[in-house]
Motif scaffolding. Structure first.
Motif, PDB file in Angstrom:
ATOM      1  N   GLU A   8      66.002  26.397  38.625  1.00 11.89           N
ATOM      2  CA  GLU A   8      66.271  27.540  37.752  1.00 11.89           C
ATOM      3  C   GLU A   8      66.558  28.794  38.567  1.00 11.89           C
ATOM      4  O   GLU A   8      67.377  29.634  38.165  1.00 11.89           O
ATOM      5  N   SER A   9      65.889  28.934  39.712  1.00 12.64           N
ATOM      6  CA  SER A   9      66.129  30.111  40.546  1.00 12.64           C
ATOM      7  C   SER A   9      67.575  30.145  41.020  1.00 12.64           C
ATOM      8  O   SER A   9      68.201  31.208  41.098  1.00 12.64           O
ATOM      9  N   ILE A  10      68.134  28.971  41.328  1.00 13.86           N
ATOM     10  CA  ILE A  10      69.526  28.905  41.778  1.00 13.86           C
ATOM     11  C   ILE A  10      70.481  29.095  40.598  1.00 13.86           C
ATOM     12  O   ILE A  10      71.487  29.799  40.703  1.00 13.86           O
ATOM     13  N   VAL A  11      70.165  28.483  39.456  1.00 16.71           N
ATOM     14  CA  VAL A  11      71.024  28.636  38.277  1.00 16.71           C
ATOM     15  C   VAL A  11      71.140  30.101  37.879  1.00 16.71           C
ATOM     16  O   VAL A  11      72.241  30.622  37.625  1.00 16.71           O
ATOM     17  N   GLN A  12      70.017  30.796  37.841  1.00 19.56           N
ATOM     18  CA  GLN A  12      70.031  32.186  37.383  1.00 19.56           C
ATOM     19  C   GLN A  12      70.635  33.133  38.416  1.00 19.56           C
ATOM     20  O   GLN A  12      71.142  34.197  38.061  1.00 19.56           O
ATOM     21  N   ALA A  13      70.599  32.740  39.692  1.00 19.40           N
ATOM     22  CA  ALA A  13      71.168  33.593  40.740  1.00 19.40           C
ATOM     23  C   ALA A  13      72.676  33.421  40.856  1.00 19.40           C
ATOM     24  O   ALA A  13      73.348  34.252  41.443  1.00 19.40           O
ATOM     25  N   ASP A  14      73.204  32.330  40.311  1.00 20.48           N
ATOM     26  CA  ASP A  14      74.639  32.041  40.453  1.00 20.48           C
ATOM     27  C   ASP A  14      75.257  31.912  39.070  1.00 20.48           C
ATOM     28  O   ASP A  14      75.461  30.819  38.566  1.00 20.48           O
ATOM     29  N   ARG A  15      75.530  33.033  38.434  1.00 24.27           N
ATOM     30  CA  ARG A  15      76.117  33.033  37.098  1.00 24.27           C
ATOM     31  C   ARG A  15      77.381  33.883  37.107  1.00 24.27           C
ATOM     32  O   ARG A  15      77.395  35.011  36.632  1.00 24.27           O
ATOM     33  N   PRO A  16      78.466  33.367  37.711  1.00 22.66           N
ATOM     34  CA  PRO A  16      79.696  34.156  37.807  1.00 22.66           C
ATOM     35  C   PRO A  16      80.319  34.408  36.442  1.00 22.66           C
ATOM     36  O   PRO A  16      80.065  33.669  35.479  1.00 22.66           O
ATOM     37  N   LYS A  17      81.132  35.446  36.364  1.00 18.76           N
ATOM     38  CA  LYS A  17      81.803  35.752  35.111  1.00 18.76           C
ATOM     39  C   LYS A  17      82.707  34.590  34.712  1.00 18.76           C
ATOM     40  O   LYS A  17      83.330  33.946  35.543  1.00 18.76           O
ATOM     41  N   GLY A  18      82.762  34.336  33.399  1.00 20.93           N
ATOM     42  CA  GLY A  18      83.617  33.269  32.909  1.00 20.93           C
ATOM     43  C   GLY A  18      83.102  31.876  33.195  1.00 20.93           C
ATOM     44  O   GLY A  18      83.856  30.901  33.113  1.00 20.93           O
ATOM     45  N   ASP A  19      81.822  31.733  33.547  1.00 19.38           N
ATOM     46  CA  ASP A  19      81.242  30.426  33.861  1.00 19.38           C
ATOM     47  C   ASP A  19      81.193  29.583  32.589  1.00 19.38           C
ATOM     48  O   ASP A  19      80.489  29.919  31.635  1.00 19.38           O
ATOM     49  N   ARG A  20      81.935  28.487  32.574  1.00 14.59           N
ATOM     50  CA  ARG A  20      81.975  27.616  31.398  1.00 14.59           C
ATOM     51  C   ARG A  20      81.243  26.305  31.620  1.00 14.59           C
ATOM     52  O   ARG A  20      81.368  25.381  30.825  1.00 14.59           O
ATOM     53  N   ARG A  21      80.473  26.230  32.694  1.00 12.84           N
ATOM     54  CA  ARG A  21      79.736  24.996  32.955  1.00 12.84           C
ATOM     55  C   ARG A  21      78.665  24.762  31.894  1.00 12.84           C
ATOM     56  O   ARG A  21      78.065  25.699  31.375  1.00 12.84           O
ATOM     57  N   THR A  22      78.434  23.501  31.578  1.00 13.51           N
ATOM     58  CA  THR A  22      77.337  23.159  30.686  1.00 13.51           C
ATOM     59  C   THR A  22      76.017  23.341  31.421  1.00 13.51           C
ATOM     60  O   THR A  22      75.982  23.477  32.651  1.00 13.51           O
ATOM     61  N   ARG A  23      74.941  23.322  30.666  1.00 13.64           N
ATOM     62  CA  ARG A  23      73.617  23.423  31.280  1.00 13.64           C
ATOM     63  C   ARG A  23      73.401  22.275  32.280  1.00 13.64           C
ATOM     64  O   ARG A  23      72.875  22.477  33.379  1.00 13.64           O
ATOM     65  N   ALA A  24      73.846  21.074  31.903  1.00 12.30           N
ATOM     66  CA  ALA A  24      73.690  19.920  32.794  1.00 12.30           C
ATOM     67  C   ALA A  24      74.472  20.120  34.087  1.00 12.30           C
ATOM     68  O   ALA A  24      73.989  19.781  35.184  1.00 12.30           O
ATOM     69  N   GLN A  25      75.682  20.681  33.983  1.00 10.17           N
ATOM     70  CA  GLN A  25      76.478  20.931  35.181  1.00 10.17           C
ATOM     71  C   GLN A  25      75.840  22.001  36.059  1.00 10.17           C
ATOM     72  O   GLN A  25      75.855  21.890  37.296  1.00 10.17           O
ATOM     73  N   GLN A  26      75.270  23.022  35.442  1.00 12.26           N
ATOM     74  CA  GLN A  26      74.605  24.069  36.215  1.00 12.26           C
ATOM     75  C   GLN A  26      73.428  23.495  37.002  1.00 12.26           C
ATOM     76  O   GLN A  26      73.243  23.816  38.181  1.00 12.26           O
ATOM     77  N   LEU A  27      72.631  22.657  36.358  1.00 12.64           N
ATOM     78  CA  LEU A  27      71.477  22.071  37.043  1.00 12.64           C
ATOM     79  C   LEU A  27      71.920  21.130  38.159  1.00 12.64           C
ATOM     80  O   LEU A  27      71.305  21.087  39.234  1.00 12.64           O
ATOM     81  N   ALA A  28      72.976  20.353  37.913  1.00 14.24           N
ATOM     82  CA  ALA A  28      73.478  19.443  38.952  1.00 14.24           C
ATOM     83  C   ALA A  28      74.001  20.235  40.148  1.00 14.24           C
ATOM     84  O   ALA A  28      73.729  19.890  41.305  1.00 14.24           O
ATOM     85  N   ASP A  29      74.748  21.314  39.879  1.00 17.54           N
ATOM     86  CA  ASP A  29      75.239  22.158  40.973  1.00 17.54           C
ATOM     87  C   ASP A  29      74.066  22.781  41.742  1.00 17.54           C
ATOM     88  O   ASP A  29      74.113  22.918  42.964  1.00 17.54           O
ATOM     89  N   ALA A  30      73.023  23.161  41.002  1.00 16.05           N
ATOM     90  CA  ALA A  30      71.855  23.757  41.657  1.00 16.05           C
ATOM     91  C   ALA A  30      71.154  22.753  42.569  1.00 16.05           C
ATOM     92  O   ALA A  30      70.688  23.113  43.652  1.00 16.05           O
ATOM     93  N   LEU A  31      71.104  21.496  42.145  1.00 16.00           N
ATOM     94  CA  LEU A  31      70.477  20.465  42.979  1.00 16.00           C
ATOM     95  C   LEU A  31      71.254  20.271  44.274  1.00 16.00           C
ATOM     96  O   LEU A  31      70.671  20.169  45.362  1.00 16.00           O
ATOM     97  N   VAL A  32      72.588  20.243  44.179  1.00 14.02           N
ATOM     98  CA  VAL A  32      73.414  20.111  45.383  1.00 14.02           C
ATOM     99  C   VAL A  32      73.242  21.340  46.273  1.00 14.02           C
ATOM    100  O   VAL A  32      73.149  21.229  47.498  1.00 14.02           O
ATOM    101  N   GLN A  33      73.186  22.520  45.643  1.00 11.32           N
ATOM    102  CA  GLN A  33      73.008  23.739  46.425  1.00 11.32           C
ATOM    103  C   GLN A  33      71.660  23.741  47.145  1.00 11.32           C
ATOM    104  O   GLN A  33      71.547  24.200  48.288  1.00 11.32           O
ATOM    105  N   LEU A  34      70.638  23.220  46.478  1.00 14.01           N
ATOM    106  CA  LEU A  34      69.317  23.124  47.096  1.00 14.01           C
ATOM    107  C   LEU A  34      69.382  22.247  48.344  1.00 14.01           C
ATOM    108  O   LEU A  34      68.795  22.571  49.388  1.00 14.01           O
ATOM    109  N   ALA A  35      70.124  21.139  48.241  1.00 14.29           N
ATOM    110  CA  ALA A  35      70.295  20.260  49.410  1.00 14.29           C
ATOM    111  C   ALA A  35      71.085  20.973  50.504  1.00 14.29           C
ATOM    112  O   ALA A  35      70.752  20.875  51.690  1.00 14.29           O
TER     113      ALA A  35
END
Length: 401
Positions: free
Chosen positions: A204-231
């Motif tokens: 959640e810390s990564i999801v909330q820190a990376d919310r660019p304008k016009g972000d159309r990702r689903t919640r599932a996509q945001q969490l998946a991107d955050a997991l990759v970013q964590l790695a």
């Protein structure tokens, strides 16, 4: 069974899209109830087959393995079906509600821990009426959301043995990574409550820190991107344990001819764990990675392995971070420690590894610029972003004259 098949055939022959919205919802509700009833009978029959050791008739070791092979179920789904059948032996009220269609298979799985032998024994030791508890769980399952049912079950289990030892959290954790033929990885697993809280907080810390304008990702996509970013963050930090005597990193093997070809080059690169990647993805990883040249003979055997050479040295990266501060793709601004250093003109095509030829880009936007998008720094030092069709991505509405 013949009548059931005929009813399903008749249902499949209907034109679902011709129904009015109200009729659609009514039929969906009826189908959900029917599915619950079928799931109940399936669980009951799986349990009966388990007691008869029927799987042995097909040479299977257990009903769970039979369901995986003959039913083509995942290990998780097969295990849940077997456990649900066992649960119904001890909770007749829940079984009745399940058979009537008022309770789903998912809800039965939520209640399943209550029926474990040691917990039933603990309830009897404390003088609790199991039949009364059965009716309570059946009522909650039939009238409340699954989240509320889970809280009721957790509350009960926590107070069943309040003075007992805390369970080992590792016993409640499991994770499997299944790779498909195209290299896509499916993640399945479960965590104990505290482990889940830790992972959710980190993501959640990564999801909330990376919310660019016009972000159309689903919640599932945001969490998946955050997991990759964590790695990514962990790999970049250099603090992970050594893996086979070297620091863990993403290793990709690609032929020099494919790397130098500007085409996408699908399935021409190979990851360390066997995933097939495109040459375009290899070039993206090579923007801010290390290169180890390997000379191969005509039989595919290595003749000479050169020294690892860091493409972007630390002093260049530091300069790029000081200048750009964050991802330069229009509307993003992801922090610098999430970013790669992108070569505006890729080094394999003659681009220099220099401050002027570099830009900070987060993973998502680094991928974009390797697939048609473009970033450019104008003479005034302002970063501009262009779509594949050449139009510029502008943030905000220009003021009217």
């Amino acid at each position: 069974m013949g009548e059931l098949q005929s009813a399903l055939d008749a249902l499949a022959a209907e034109d679902a899209r011709s129904l009015a919205p109200r009729d659609q919802l009514d039929e969906i509700r009826a189908l959900l109830e029917a599915r619950n009833r079928i799931d109940a009978q399936l669980a009951l029959r799986v349990r009966a087959a388990e007691l008869q050791q029927a799987a042995d008739d097909d040479g299977a070791a257990s009903m769970q393995s039979w369901l995986r092979g003959h039913g083509r179920l995942s290990p998780a789904a097969a295990g849940r079906l077997v456990r649900n059948g066992r649960v119904l032996d001890h909770l007749p009220a829940l079984a009745e509600a399940f058979s009537a269609g008022a309770v789903s298979a998912e809800q039965v799985a939520v209640v399943a821990p209550v029926a474990k032998e040691e917990r039933r024994a603990a309830a009897l030791d404390q003088g609790l009426d199991l039949s009364e508890l059965d009716h309570v769980f059946a009522t909650v399952a039939a009238t409340q959301h699954v989240q509320q049912l889970a809280r009721v079950v957790q509350h009960y289990l926590a107070r069943l043995d309040p003075d007992g030892p805390e369970p080992d959290p590792t016993e409640e954790r499991g994770l499997t990574l299944s790779e498909f033929s195209d290299g896509t990885v499916a993640i399945r697993g479960q965590l104990d409550a505290m482990g889940g809280e830790k992972v959710k907080a980190a993501l959640e810390s990564i999801v909330q820190a990376d919310r660019p304008k016009g972000d159309r990702r689903t919640r599932a996509q945001q969490l998946a991107d955050a997991l990759v970013q964590l790695a990514d963050n962990q790999l970049a930090s250099g603090d992970l344990p050594f893996l086979r005597t070297v620091k863990p990193t993403v290793v990709v093997t690609v032929r020099g001819t494919d790397l130098l070809d500007e085409a996408t080059g699908p399935a021409t690169a190979t990851g360390a764990f066997g995933s097939l990647l495109s040459a375009a993805k290899a070039r993206q990883l090579a923007c801010d990675g290390s290169i180890v040249p390997v000379l191969i003979d005509e039989h595919g055997m290595p003749l000479d392995v050169g020294r690892s050479k860091r493409v972007v040295p630390p002093h260049i990266r530091k300069a790029v971070e000081l200048r750009d501060e964050a991802c330069v793709f229009a509307g993003c601004g992801a922090p610098k420690h999430w970013c790669d250093v992108h070569h505006l003109v890729h080094w394999v095509f003659g681009g220099e590894t220099s401050l002027a030829n570099s830009a900070l880009l987060c993973e998502r936007h680094h991928t974009k610029v390797h697939h048609g998008f473009r970033v450019h720094r104008d003479p005034g030092g302002r970063w501009r972003t262009y779509r594949p069709d050449g139009t510029e991505i502008l943030i905000g509405t220009p003021l009217l004259a």
